[in-house]
Design an enzyme around this catalytic site. Structure first.
Site, PDB file in Angstrom:
ATOM      1  N   LYS A 316       0.931  -1.701   0.032  1.00 36.59           N
ATOM      2  CA  LYS A 316      -0.012  -0.022  -0.199  1.00 36.59           C
ATOM      3  C   LYS A 316       0.584   1.170   0.088  1.00 36.59           C
ATOM      4  CE  LYS A 316      -4.205  -2.226   1.875  1.00 36.59           C
ATOM      5  NZ  LYS A 316      -4.549  -2.092   3.276  1.00 36.59           N
ATOM      6  N   ASP A 360      -9.581   2.442   2.226  1.00 36.08           N
ATOM      7  CA  ASP A 360      -9.808   1.567   3.706  1.00 36.08           C
ATOM      8  C   ASP A 360     -10.212   2.240   4.860  1.00 36.08           C
ATOM      9  OD1 ASP A 360      -8.767  -1.134   2.669  1.00 36.08           O
ATOM     10  OD2 ASP A 360      -6.925  -0.607   3.459  1.00 36.08           O
ATOM     11  N   ALA A 393       0.315  -0.130  14.493  1.00 35.59           N
ATOM     12  CA  ALA A 393      -0.342   1.380  13.581  1.00 35.59           C
ATOM     13  C   ALA A 393       0.390   1.149  12.246  1.00 35.59           C
ATOM     14  CB  ALA A 393       1.330   1.258  14.585  1.00 35.59           C
ATOM     15  N   GLY A 394       0.240  -0.207  11.721  1.00 33.63           N
ATOM     16  CA  GLY A 394       0.219  -0.258  10.158  1.00 33.63           C
ATOM     17  C   GLY A 394       0.055   0.160   9.128  1.00 33.63           C
ATOM     18  N   ARG A 420       6.741   2.822  16.237  1.00 28.62           N
ATOM     19  CA  ARG A 420       5.752   3.040  15.202  1.00 28.62           C
ATOM     20  C   ARG A 420       4.469   4.109  15.845  1.00 28.62           C
ATOM     21  NH1 ARG A 420       4.658  -1.795  11.608  1.00 28.62           N
ATOM     22  NH2 ARG A 420       4.031  -0.344   9.811  1.00 28.62           N
ATOM     23  N   GLY A 507     -15.100  -7.676  10.184  1.00 26.84           N
ATOM     24  CA  GLY A 507     -14.026  -6.822   9.585  1.00 26.84           C
ATOM     25  C   GLY A 507     -14.550  -7.228   8.599  1.00 26.84           C
TER      26      GLY A 507
END
Ligand code: NAP
Length: 543
Positions: A316, A360, A393-394, A420, A507
Site C-alpha cells: 500500500k 479502507d 500502527a501498520g 511505530r 471486518g
C-alpha cells in the site's frame, strides 16, 4: 479441458469427467494418455490403440490426443518411434481426434520421426474441417526458455504444424505479458501459456489476445500443468466466456493474494452490470523493486488495457510512491497517511493518468458510524469527540488514525512496536496520545470505540485465536468494537466483546464497503445493492 488417463480402468471415469466438464462449458477435451500408453507399449500396441480409440470415439467434444514424453514432464518413457507409430494409427482411425500433440523437441530430433508425424496428420480421406491437425508444443517447467523465439519460428515454418503451443513456468506476472506479445504477433494459430501461480492471467486472458484455446481441468480431475483452474472456475470466477479483445483488466496486487475475496466481489459486480471487464489476483513479491517493475510493465503494455488495481499487503505504501514517481495524483488521505489501496488508470491515445485513493479508512469509518447510536447521521458528526482505541500502527491503522482524527475523534494508539505508535501519534497531531502500554490497552480504559487493526486473531496467521485485549477486559455497554479482520467473521476479540455487551462490527463490514468504493472509482457506477455482501457471505459464512 485436459484429462489424464493412466490406465484402462480410468477410461470410464475419465469419460464421465469429460461429460461433466462439457456440461460446465468445455469445448475441447485433451486426453493425456501418456501413462496409459507407457504401460502398454511396445508389446501391447493394439490394446493401447483400442483404449485411445475408445476415448476419441466417446469423447463428448472434439479432442486432442497427447502422449507427453517424460522429458517434458509427461509419463511416457518409451521409444519415440513406437509413440509416433501409435499416433499415426490414432490419426488414421475413425473417428479421428481433432488434434494430435507432439513436442517440438522430439520432432526436431530425427527426420524419420518428422516424416512419421507428418503422415499422422495427412489423411486426405477426411473432409478438411474434420482433418486431424498437428499441435507442435514446447514446455519448460523451470522458466522461460532462452530460445523461445527460435522454437516458435520452427513451429511456424513447419507446414504440418497447425497450432504452435508454448508453455513455461512464469517467474513473475511479467511473463504473462510476453505470452500476450507472442499471441499478438502470431504467425499461425497459437497457444501461449504461463504455468504456476503467476500464470493464471495468461490462462484467463488468452481469448483477449487471440489464443486459440486455454487449458483447464475438471472439478474432479488433477491438473496436468501447475496453475490450471477448473473449467467451472474459468467460467464462473474468471468470466472466461465474456473475455474478448476489448475486455478491461483489473486486479488485486498483494503477496500473498490467492486467498483474496476481492476477485469474487468485483467480478460479480462487472457481471451484474454488464461491464466488459475482469478482475484477477496479481501476486507481486514483497519488494518495492518487484512492485514498481511489475505494475509499471502492466500499465505500459497498452494491449492489456489495465484500468485499475486494488493494492493490499505489503504494497500500500509502494502504491503511493509509485504514483508520485509517475506524476500521478493522490486523494488527500493517501497524500497525508502515505498509503493507498486503489489505483485508477485512465488512458487515451496520448496520455496515461494515474490516481490513487484510500478506500479502507472511509469504509471503516462508515461501518463504525453505522453502528453508533444515531447511525443514519453524517459519520463525521457521530465520531466527533468519541474516544477511540486504535490497536495497530501498520498501513490500515495509519489511514484510520488520520481519518478518525479528521472526524474529530480522540484517538489513542496501541501497538506492539512502541516507536511505530509514537511516530504515528506524532504525525496525526495533538489529539492522539500514545498508550502507556503496547497491546493491550490498560485495564479499566473506557473507550467509545475499539478497533483492531492488527492481524491478531486472523485465520491462518501465527496469531490465530489471539485477541489484542486481555481476557478480563471490561467492555462498557455502549462501546462499539470493530475488527478489520474478516476471516474468521467472529474473532476472539469480537466474541468476547459481544459476550461483554458491546456492539460488534466484523471486518466484512469494512471489506464490503471498501470494495464497493473501489468499484465506484473504476466504473463511476454503484454495484447492485447488497451484491457484494451476498457474494462474500456465500464464500465466508458468518458462523
Ligand atoms: P501491517 O501494515 O502489516 O500492520 C500490521 C499490524 O499488526 C502492526 O501494527 C503490527 O505491529 C501488528 N502485529 C502483527 N503481528 C502482531 C503480533 N504478533 N502481536 C501484536 N501485534 C502484531 O498490516 P495492515 O495492512 O495495516 O493490516 C492490518 C489488518 O487489517 C490485517 O489484519 C488485515 O487483514 C486487515 N485489513 C482489513 C481490510 C478490510 O477491508 N476488512 C482491509 C485491509 C486490511 P508492529 O508494528 O509491532 O509490527
Amino acid at each position: 479441458m485436459a484429462i489424464p488417463v493412466d490406465d484402462a480402468e480410468e477410461i470410464e471415469p475419465a469419460l464421465e469427467s469429460a461429460r461433466a466438464a462439457v456440461r460446465d462449458g468445455a469445448r475441447l477435451v485433451e486426453w493425456r494418455v501418456d501413462a496409459l500408453v507407457d504401460r502398454l507399449l511396445p508389446d501391447r500396441a493394439a490394446e493401447a490403440l483400442a483404449c485411445v480409440q475408445r476415448l476419441v470415439g466417446e469423447s463428448p467434444a472434439p479432442c486432442i490426443v497427447t502422449i507427453r514424453s517424460a522429458s517434458e514432464n509427461g509419463a511416457f518413457r518409451g521409444d519415440d518411434t513406437d509413440r509416433v507409430s501409435l499416433l499415426e494409427a490414432i490419426g488414421a482411425g475413425e473417428p479421428a481426434p481433432r488434434y494430435l500433440d507432439f513436442e517440438l523437441a522430439a520432432f526436431d530430433r530425427s527426420a524419420n520421426l518428422r516424416q512419421k508425424v507428418r503422415l499422422a496428420v495427412a489423411h486426405d480421406r477426411q473432409p478438411r474441417d474434420l482433418k486431424t491437425s498437428l499441435i507442435l508444443s514446447s514446455h519448460d517447467f523451470g522458466s522461460r526458455p532462452a530460445d523461445l523465439q527460435k522454437r516458435l519460428a520452427a513451429m511456424v515454418v513447419e507446414p504440418a504444424c497447425a497450432v504452435a503451443k508454448v508453455a513455461w513456468r512464469a517467474r513473475s506476472l511479467r511473463d504473462n505479458l510476453e505470452a500476450f506479445e507472442l499471441l499478438l504477433e502470431r504467425g499461425k494459430p497459437m497457444v501461449a501459456l504461463c504455468m504456476g501461480e503467476f500464470g493464471l492471467m495468461s490462462r484467463v486472458l488468452a481469448p483477449k489476445f487471440g489464443g486459440l484455446f486455454t487449458f483447464a481441468r475438471g472439478t474432479d480431475t488433477r491438473e496436468t500443468a501447475a496453475g490450471q483452474p477448473t473449467v467451472r472456475e474459468l467460467r464462473d470466477q474468471w468470466q472466461f466466456d465474456r473475455i474478448g479483445p476489448a475486455t478491461a483488466v483489473y486486479g488485486v496486487i498483494g503477496w500473498p493474494v490467492s486467498h483474496s475475496r476481492s476477485p469474487a466481489l468485483q467480478n460479480a459486480g462487472f457481471d451484474a452490470l454488464g461491464v466488459d471487464a475482469v478482475y484477477l489476483p496479481m501476486p507481486v513479491e514483497e519488494s518495492w523493486e518487484s512492485f514498481k517493475a511489475t505494475l509499471g510493465a502492466m500499465i505500459d503494455f497498452a494491449p492489456l488495457t489495465l484500468r485499475g488495481v486494488s493494492v493490499t499487503l505489503p504494497h500500500k505504501e509502494h502504491l503511493v510512491r509509485f504514483v508520485r514517481e509517475r506524476g500521478g495524483t493522490l486523494c488527500s488521505l493517501s497524500e497525508r497517511c502515505g498509503s493507498a489501496n486503489t489505483l485508477l488508470i485512465s488512458k487515451d491515445e496520448r496520455a496515461c493518468a494515474l490516481h490513487a485513493v484510500n478506500t479502507d479508512a472511509p469504509a471503516a469509518i462508515a461501518a463504525i458510524a453505522h453502528a453508533l447510536p444515531g447511525g443514519s447521521r453524517e459519520p463525521h458528526a457521530l465520531l466527533a469527540d468519541k474516544h477511540v482505541a486504535l490497536v495497530g500502527a501498520g498501513g490500515v491503522a495509519r489511514a484510520l488514525a488520520f481519518a478518525l482524527t479528521d472526524a474529530g475523534a480522540e484517538v489513542t494508539i496501541f501497538n506492539r512496536t512502541r516507536e511505530r505508535a509514537t511516530a504515528l501519534a506524532s504525525s496525526i497531531g495533538a489529539r492522539a496520545q500514545v498508550g502507556r502500554a503496547s497491546v493491550p490497552p490498560p485495564r479499566g480504559s473506557r473507550f467509545d470505540v475499539i478497533i483492531n487493526a492488527t492481524s491478531l486473531g486472523m485465520r491462518g496467521a501465527e496469531t490465530e485465536g489471539r485477541s489484542p485485549l486481555p481476557d478480563d477486559f471490561e467492555f462498557v455497554n455502549d462501546c462499539v468494537v470493530m475488527e478489520t479482520i474478516y476471516t474468521p467473521r467472529l474473532t476472539p476479540l469480537l466474541r468476547r466483546a459481544r459476550d461483554g455487551g458491546a456492539t460488534v462490527i466484523d471486518g466484512s463490514e469494512m471489506f464490503v464497503r471498501q470494495a464497493e468504493a473501489q468499484f465506484r472509482v473504476w466504473t463511476e457506477r454503484d454495484p447492485p445493492s447488497g451484491l457484494f455482501r451476498t457474494t462474500l457471505d456465500a464464500l465466508e459464512p458468518s458462523s
